[in-house]
Design an enzyme around this catalytic site. Structure first.
Site, short mmCIF file in Angstrom:
data_model
loop_
_atom_site.label_atom_id
_atom_site.label_comp_id
_atom_site.label_asym_id
_atom_site.label_seq_id
_atom_site.Cartn_x
_atom_site.Cartn_y
_atom_site.Cartn_z
N GLY A 40 0.85 -1.19 0.00
CA GLY A 40 0.00 0.00 0.00
C GLY A 40 0.88 1.23 0.00
N ARG A 58 -0.26 -0.90 -5.96
CA ARG A 58 -1.03 -1.81 -6.82
C ARG A 58 -1.01 -1.35 -8.28
NH1 ARG A 58 -7.42 -0.59 -5.63
NH2 ARG A 58 -7.14 1.62 -5.18
N ALA A 69 1.11 10.97 8.61
CA ALA A 69 2.09 10.47 7.64
C ALA A 69 3.16 11.52 7.38
CB ALA A 69 1.36 10.12 6.34
N LYS A 105 -11.71 6.74 17.48
CA LYS A 105 -11.31 8.17 17.60
C LYS A 105 -11.64 8.94 16.32
CE LYS A 105 -7.53 8.00 14.87
NZ LYS A 105 -7.17 8.86 13.75
N THR A 118 -6.22 13.72 16.67
CA THR A 118 -7.13 13.77 15.52
C THR A 118 -8.24 14.80 15.71
OG1 THR A 118 -6.66 11.40 15.35
CG2 THR A 118 -8.31 12.25 13.89
N SER A 134 -5.65 16.24 10.08
CA SER A 134 -6.50 15.04 10.06
C SER A 134 -7.60 15.16 9.01
CB SER A 134 -7.15 14.83 11.44
OG SER A 134 -8.29 14.00 11.29
N1 LIG Z 1 -2.23 9.15 6.54
C1 LIG Z 1 -2.01 9.14 7.85
O1 LIG Z 1 -1.53 10.13 8.42
C2 LIG Z 1 -2.29 7.91 8.65
C3 LIG Z 1 -3.05 6.88 8.14
N2 LIG Z 1 -3.33 5.80 8.91
C4 LIG Z 1 -4.18 4.73 8.41
O2 LIG Z 1 -3.57 4.10 7.31
C5 LIG Z 1 -4.58 3.56 6.45
C6 LIG Z 1 -4.26 3.97 5.02
O3 LIG Z 1 -4.34 5.38 5.00
P1 LIG Z 1 -3.53 6.29 4.00
O4 LIG Z 1 -2.28 5.65 3.54
O5 LIG Z 1 -3.41 7.61 4.62
O6 LIG Z 1 -4.58 6.36 2.80
P2 LIG Z 1 -4.33 6.79 1.29
O7 LIG Z 1 -5.65 7.09 0.74
O8 LIG Z 1 -3.27 7.83 1.22
O9 LIG Z 1 -3.73 5.47 0.62
C7 LIG Z 1 -4.41 4.26 0.56
C8 LIG Z 1 -3.64 3.36 -0.38
O10 LIG Z 1 -4.26 2.05 -0.38
C9 LIG Z 1 -4.25 1.60 -1.72
N3 LIG Z 1 -5.33 0.61 -1.89
C10 LIG Z 1 -6.66 0.79 -1.82
N4 LIG Z 1 -7.30 -0.36 -2.06
C11 LIG Z 1 -6.37 -1.30 -2.25
C12 LIG Z 1 -6.41 -2.69 -2.55
N5 LIG Z 1 -7.57 -3.34 -2.66
N6 LIG Z 1 -5.24 -3.33 -2.72
C13 LIG Z 1 -4.09 -2.69 -2.59
N7 LIG Z 1 -3.97 -1.38 -2.31
C14 LIG Z 1 -5.11 -0.70 -2.16
C15 LIG Z 1 -4.49 2.84 -2.56
O11 LIG Z 1 -4.05 2.63 -3.90
C16 LIG Z 1 -3.62 3.85 -1.82
O12 LIG Z 1 -2.31 3.83 -2.29
C17 LIG Z 1 -5.92 4.10 6.97
O13 LIG Z 1 -6.58 3.10 7.68
C18 LIG Z 1 -5.53 5.23 7.89
O14 LIG Z 1 -6.44 5.41 8.96
C19 LIG Z 1 -2.85 5.67 10.17
C20 LIG Z 1 -2.07 6.66 10.72
C21 LIG Z 1 -1.74 7.86 9.99
O1 LIG Z 2 -4.82 8.39 12.19
C1 LIG Z 2 -4.34 9.49 11.99
C2 LIG Z 2 -3.57 10.20 13.01
O2 LIG Z 2 -3.12 9.34 14.01
C3 LIG Z 2 -4.57 10.15 10.70
O3 LIG Z 2 -5.80 10.77 10.80
P1 LIG Z 2 -6.72 10.99 9.51
O4 LIG Z 2 -6.97 9.64 8.91
O5 LIG Z 2 -7.93 11.66 10.05
O6 LIG Z 2 -5.96 11.89 8.59
#
Ligand SMILES: NC(=O)C1=CN([C@@H]2O[C@H](COP(=O)(O)OP(=O)(O)OC[C@H]3O[C@@H](n4cnc5c(N)ncnc54)[C@H](O)[C@@H]3O)[C@@H](O)[C@H]2O)C=CC1
Ligand SMILES: O=C(CO)COP(=O)(O)O
Length: 320
Positions: free
Chosen positions: A7, A30, A134, A185, A242, A248
């Site tokens: 991912g 992907r 991130a 949260k 958050t 966020s």
């Molecule tokens: N962005 C942040 O600051 C933080 C995110 N998270 C968590 O991380 C998780 C991912 O979030 P982000 O990376 O920020 O989202 P994002 O929207 O930036 O990226 C999601 C990624 O998953 C990929 N994806 C979606 N469906 C897929 C599939 N079926 N197979 C393979 N890849 C697939 C997409 O192509 C994309 O690259 C979420 O649950 C979020 O809550 C946790 C802490 C911080």
């Molecule tokens: O989980 C997160 C911070 O810990 C990221 O928050 P958001 O998914 O709301 O951007």
């Protein structure tokens, strides 16, 4: 031990950048086009612009490269986790899988660890969660997260392998508590964003955050979580972050609801589906979760912000 991140969104890329300080990391996207673009430009311009990818990261769209790793971090949205695992089940069989997503699966009411157990029963699952954006991780700012693993010995190994110069991991065996803190949260953050967006003020936000935390505890304790976990990084820590930062996406989604403005539908906002899942479970279990249920209604347009405020303020008075 070798590490791959499945991912290449904002969080997966940020974790790969941090882990690259420990050694070689495979970052799997992907889309072949996206992978080639990142590998050549040494940047994830779509999700994490202006942060260079260190030389120790190799970007690929070939799942065989992930198969070669001992530890695989799963950084996809919660509602996409099952599809991603099912598609690559044979490549991920028997591996240590560290889920990095936050949420409850809408169709089943399950958390990410249970989804891993159902789809790849012979994998060893763990969870990485807690307060971190991130962008902060990618820029090397200090961050502390929770590594939750039901297997205490494996948890210690993962804590050592995944701690980096700027990312400090604390460990717990309370997987349920860590999962639910991170999932719930986001729901409260939408509510806090909506309150600020509607001009209700910081006092209203503090009330929602605190009473929302009471709902998080009620829900998580019912499912077997420990209070200490909810009071830690993965619960209260992430809730505070958050609900108070415009970095966020959940909070910003709430702000838009409060201001009656549209929000980009391609942005990952985990709290929307989780609010719905949580509200359904709360009703089925007879749990009193007024803020979460209101956020679920608000997020799906069943309520306007003024209606939501009225419904919360008109509730019967009770003890704290
Ligand atoms: N962005 C942040 O600051 C933080 C995110 N998270 C968590 O991380 C998780 C991912 O979030 P982000 O990376 O920020 O989202 P994002 O929207 O930036 O990226 C999601 C990624 O998953 C990929 N994806 C979606 N469906 C897929 C599939 N079926 N197979 C393979 N890849 C697939 C997409 O192509 C994309 O690259 C979420 O649950 C979020 O809550 C946790 C802490 C911080
Ligand atoms: O989980 C997160 C911070 O810990 C990221 O928050 P958001 O998914 O709301 O951007």
């Amino acid at each position: 031990m070798s590490v791959a991140v499945l991912g290449a969104g904002a969080f997966g890329t940020a974790l790969a950048i941090s882990l690259a300080g420990n050694g070689f990391v495979t970052l799997w996207a992907r889309s072949a086009e996206h992978a080639i673009h990142m590998e050549n430009s040494r940047e994830n311009s779509a999700r994490l612009p202006n942060v260079p990818l260190p030389p120790a990261i190799s970007v690929t769209s070939d799942i065989k490269d992930v198969e070669a790793a001992d530890i695989v971090l799963l950084a996809v949205p919660m509602q996409k986790l099952r599809a991603a695992l099912t598609e690559h089940a044979s490549n991920l069989a028997g591996k240590t899988l560290v889920v990095c997503c936050k949420g409850i699966e809408l169709t089943t009411g399950l958390g990410p660890i249970s989804v891993v157990r159902q789809t790849i029963p012979n994998a060893s699952p763990a969870l990485l969660t807690g307060p971190s954006f991130a962008d902060d991780i990618a820029r090397g700012l200090p961050t502390a997260l929770t590594l939750a693993c039901g297997d205490a010995d494996l948890g210690k190994v993962l804590q050592t392998e995944l701690t980096t110069a700027n990312l400090r991991l604390y460990r717990t065996t309370d997987v349920i508590g860590a999962e639910l803190g991170g999932a719930l949260k986001n729901v409260i953050a939408i509510g806090c964003g909506a309150a600020i967006g509607a001009g209700l003020g910081d006092s209203a936000r503090a009330a929602l955050l605190t009473r929302g935390f009471a709902e998080m505890q009620r829900f998580a304790l019912m499912r077997g979580a420990k209070t200490d976990t909810l009071m830690g990084l993965s619960g209260l820590g992430d809730l505070v972050l958050t609900c108070s930062s415009e970095l966020s996406r959940n909070y910003r989604f709430g702000l838009c609801l409060g201001q009656n403005r549209p929000f980009d539908t391609h942005t990952t906002v985990e709290g929307v589906a989780t609010a719905r899942a949580m509200a359904e479970i709360a009703v089925a279990e007879g749990l009193d979760m007024p803020i979460s249920v209101t956020v679920a209604d608000l997020s799906h347009g069943a309520y306007s912000v003024p209606q939501a405020i009225q419904s919360l303020l008109n509730r019967p008075l009770k003890e704290e």
